[in-house]
Scaffold this motif. Structure first.
Motif, PDB file in Angstrom:
ATOM      1  N   ARG A 114       8.133  -6.588   4.690  1.00 62.72           N
ATOM      2  CA  ARG A 114       8.634  -5.437   3.939  1.00 62.72           C
ATOM      3  C   ARG A 114       8.711  -5.760   2.453  1.00 62.72           C
ATOM      4  O   ARG A 114       8.898  -6.908   2.057  1.00 62.72           O
ATOM      5  CB  ARG A 114      10.003  -4.986   4.440  1.00 62.72           C
ATOM      6  N   GLU A 140      10.711  -4.364  -1.086  1.00 65.41           N
ATOM      7  CA  GLU A 140      11.914  -3.623  -1.461  1.00 65.41           C
ATOM      8  C   GLU A 140      12.168  -3.742  -2.957  1.00 65.41           C
ATOM      9  O   GLU A 140      12.059  -4.826  -3.532  1.00 65.41           O
ATOM     10  CB  GLU A 140      13.125  -4.174  -0.690  1.00 65.41           C
ATOM     11  N   LYS A 161      15.020   1.219  -2.724  1.00 68.13           N
ATOM     12  CA  LYS A 161      13.796   1.735  -2.097  1.00 68.13           C
ATOM     13  C   LYS A 161      13.127   0.622  -1.298  1.00 68.13           C
ATOM     14  O   LYS A 161      12.974  -0.499  -1.796  1.00 68.13           O
ATOM     15  CB  LYS A 161      12.847   2.286  -3.156  1.00 68.13           C
ATOM     16  N   TRP A 211       9.915  -0.332   1.673  1.00 71.68           N
ATOM     17  CA  TRP A 211       8.774  -0.012   2.527  1.00 71.68           C
ATOM     18  C   TRP A 211       8.713  -1.063   3.625  1.00 71.68           C
ATOM     19  O   TRP A 211       8.413  -2.225   3.386  1.00 71.68           O
ATOM     20  CB  TRP A 211       7.472   0.005   1.734  1.00 71.68           C
ATOM     21  N   SER A 212       9.039  -0.622   4.834  1.00 73.28           N
ATOM     22  CA  SER A 212       9.079  -1.542   5.982  1.00 73.28           C
ATOM     23  C   SER A 212       7.801  -1.523   6.795  1.00 73.28           C
ATOM     24  O   SER A 212       7.689  -2.240   7.788  1.00 73.28           O
ATOM     25  CB  SER A 212      10.265  -1.183   6.890  1.00 73.28           C
ATOM     26  N   ALA A 272       4.726  -2.459   5.935  1.00 69.76           N
ATOM     27  CA  ALA A 272       3.663  -3.361   5.503  1.00 69.76           C
ATOM     28  C   ALA A 272       3.306  -4.333   6.627  1.00 69.76           C
ATOM     29  O   ALA A 272       4.181  -4.811   7.357  1.00 69.76           O
ATOM     30  CB  ALA A 272       4.101  -4.130   4.263  1.00 69.76           C
ATOM     31  N   TRP A 282       1.817  -0.746  -1.803  1.00 68.80           N
ATOM     32  CA  TRP A 282       2.905   0.248  -1.678  1.00 68.80           C
ATOM     33  C   TRP A 282       2.694   1.242  -2.824  1.00 68.80           C
ATOM     34  O   TRP A 282       2.915   0.938  -3.980  1.00 68.80           O
ATOM     35  CB  TRP A 282       4.251  -0.457  -1.799  1.00 68.80           C
ATOM     36  N   VAL A 332       5.461   4.596  -6.233  1.00 74.49           N
ATOM     37  CA  VAL A 332       6.898   4.306  -6.193  1.00 74.49           C
ATOM     38  C   VAL A 332       7.502   4.668  -7.555  1.00 74.49           C
ATOM     39  O   VAL A 332       7.083   4.133  -8.592  1.00 74.49           O
ATOM     40  CB  VAL A 332       7.162   2.819  -5.885  1.00 74.49           C
TER      41      VAL A 332
END
Length: 220
Positions: free
Chosen positions: A160, A162, A168, A170-171, A173, A188, A191
């Motif tokens: 992930r 972060e 914020k 993004w898990s 990945a 990602w 953002v």
């Protein structure tokens, strides 16, 4: 008649009596001994109750860079940071493995073919679940960015990314799972970040993966 001749008595002269002067010796009195004074009673101060220290929470260990800063390098967008240019980290195993390890995280030298792609000499490896590294950067103002991690793994492994201060995460990945030397860019996208200083955390959720560099740049 019988006449009695008058009796004449000679005057008696007495010698004067001289008194010797009386000299009195000085009388020395013993010094007066003061009466003992009893000290005033003292009251013992109350003993404070022991104070238990507040519980502490382990925090990431800050790592100085080669310029001996307090918190590691601070990058400006756009940038690419080599894997070992982190500002803080969490290392859970005790083995210091690899020919490029910095006595903090495990790392090994990349083959020449991967160094150009990664823009780094080394890659972090031998990761275990929930270890992470962090990179600090700043933006001049609010901007939309893309965040890139260059990773490899023998099998597909979740990780992930972060932005800690922005809240914020993004898990979703996933490292590609095509071999230890096969690095790919996992991006990602789009953002939104505010102006100021930010912290990017790359967390090895499942471990058993490599990270050779990260980049942050504006959206095209």
């Amino acid at each position: 008649p019988i006449q009695v001749a008058p009796v004449t008595t000679a005057p008696v002269t007495r010698a004067p009596i001289t008194m010797a002067p009386v000299t009195s010796a000085p009388v020395t009195l013993p010094p007066a001994t003061p009466a003992p004074v009893s000290p005033a009673p003292t009251t013992a101060a109350p003993t404070p109750a022991p104070v238990s220290p507040e519980p502490t929470t382990a925090a990431p260990t800050a790592i100085p860079d080669q310029q001996n800063s307090d918190s590691g390098p601070l990058f400006a967008v756009p940038f690419t940071a080599e894997a070992l240019e982190y500002s803080s980290y969490l290392e859970l195993d005790t083995v210091k493995a690899g020919s490029c390890n910095d006595e903090r995280v495990d790392a090994w030298y990349l083959p020449v073919s991967a160094q150009k792609f990664c823009q780094s000499d080394c890659t972090i490896g031998w990761t275990v679940p929930n270890e992470y590294v962090e990179y600090d950067f700043e933006t001049a103002g609010s901007v939309r960015v893309r965040v890139t991690a260059r990773v490899s793994s023998r099998h597909r492994k979740r990780f992930r990314m972060e932005l800690v201060d922005e809240g914020k995460v993004w898990s979703g990945a996933v490292a590609p799972g095509k071999g230890w030397n096969w690095f790919e860019e996992i991006v990602w996208w789009n953002v939104q970040v505010s102006g100021g200083v930010h912290t990017l955390r790359v967390e090895f959720t499942e471990g058993s993966m490599n990270l050779c560099s990260v980049s942050v740049g504006p959206m095209p």
